[in-house]
Design a protein around this motif. Structure first.
Motif, short mmCIF file in Angstrom:
data_model
loop_
_atom_site.label_atom_id
_atom_site.label_comp_id
_atom_site.label_asym_id
_atom_site.label_seq_id
_atom_site.Cartn_x
_atom_site.Cartn_y
_atom_site.Cartn_z
N LEU A 23 0.86 -1.18 0.00
CA LEU A 23 0.00 0.00 0.00
C LEU A 23 0.90 1.23 0.00
O LEU A 23 1.84 1.31 0.79
N SER B 119 -7.23 -1.86 1.56
CA SER B 119 -6.69 -0.51 1.46
C SER B 119 -6.81 0.22 2.79
O SER B 119 -7.70 -0.06 3.59
N LEU C 19 -3.39 3.00 -0.74
CA LEU C 19 -4.05 2.20 -1.76
C LEU C 19 -3.02 1.39 -2.55
O LEU C 19 -1.82 1.67 -2.49
#
Length: 254
Positions: free
Chosen positions: A110, A178, A247
């Motif tokens: 991420l 996420s 993300l």
């Protein structure tokens, strides 16, 4: 390269064979070697680590088939790794985060928005983080938002209520947790057990774009969300996220 007529074909053969021996987990390194003389140690001919990214052609767009997992910018500078989710959400600097190493081998890292907009660049040479227009083009080419996610999802890894798909594009989208909002919100939404007392199975994946969005003096970045729901519907959604959110990233060829 005796089995292939071109370097590109040799790359594909190597990737297929390596994935076959690693149960589908992308190896972190590829090294070409010559074994014409089995009595001597192999002599490396070419190290293709930095440039071999499994990809698929979807209506003229060349997309990576796995999420990004780099620890350095294009210029070689290291990207700071957050040791905890709390650190990841509280530092306004480029960072990446891995909540569980064995899962990150599958889902990638991420990255926060600060890493996405950093001028040093996250994508290796020849690749880029897709713009919002790239994602919209992908959706339109696949029949619009009603069909896009259905044609991008992996055949495995999604909740049991998700409708069966065949992954016709080879994009191989997998759900991932996420990091959006506060640490406590992330912990509540993406870790632990579901209402049945079983480990949570996530129903969506959120990808950064490279397109910034300004609102009331604050900078956001457009993102694309692929999701499936227990009513049998898939979703392809474009929205905006803050720079502190984490993300996944899926690259596209420049």
């Amino acid at each position: 390269w005796g089995l292939a007529k071109s370097k590109e074909q040799a790359d594909r053969i190597a990737i297929e064979q390596a994935n076959l021996r690693s149960n589908g987990v992308q190896p972190e390194n590829f090294v070409w070697a010559c074994n014409s003389d089995s009595t001597k140690p192999l002599k490396p001919l070419y190290d293709a680590t930095s440039e071999i990214i499994p990809s698929v052609n979807i209506y003229g767009q060349i997309w990576a088939t796995q999420n990004l997992k780099v620890t350095k910018f294009r210029n070689g500078d290291s990207i700071r790794r957050a040791k905890t989710a709390d650190e990841f959400s509280s530092k306004n600097i480029p960072m990446y985060f891995c909540y569980e190493e064995k899962l990150c081998k599958i889902h990638g890292y991420l990255y926060n928005g600060y890493a996405v907009i950093d001028k040093r660049g996250l994508a290796p040479e020849g690749w880029k983080i897709p713009s919002l227009n790239d994602w919209v083009k992908l959706s339109n080419n696949l029949g619009g938002k009603e069909l896009a996610t259905t044609r991008l999802r992996s055949t495995k890894g999604w909740p049991s209520f998700a409708k069966t798909v065949t992954n016709p594009t080879g994009f191989n989208a997998l759900p991932s947790n996420s990091f959006v909002g506060s640490y406590e919100y992330w912990k509540k939404q993406y870790t632990g057990l579901d209402y049945k007392g079983e480990p949570k199975v996530h129903n969506k994946i959120m990808y950064w774009s490279s397109t910034p969005f300004e609102s009331k003096g604050k900078t956001y970045i457009n993102h694309t969300r692929l999701a499936t729901y227990d009513n049998g519907e898939d979703e392809f959604y474009n929205g905006n996220q803050g720079l502190s959110d984490g993300l996944n990233i899926r690259l596209i060829k420049e």
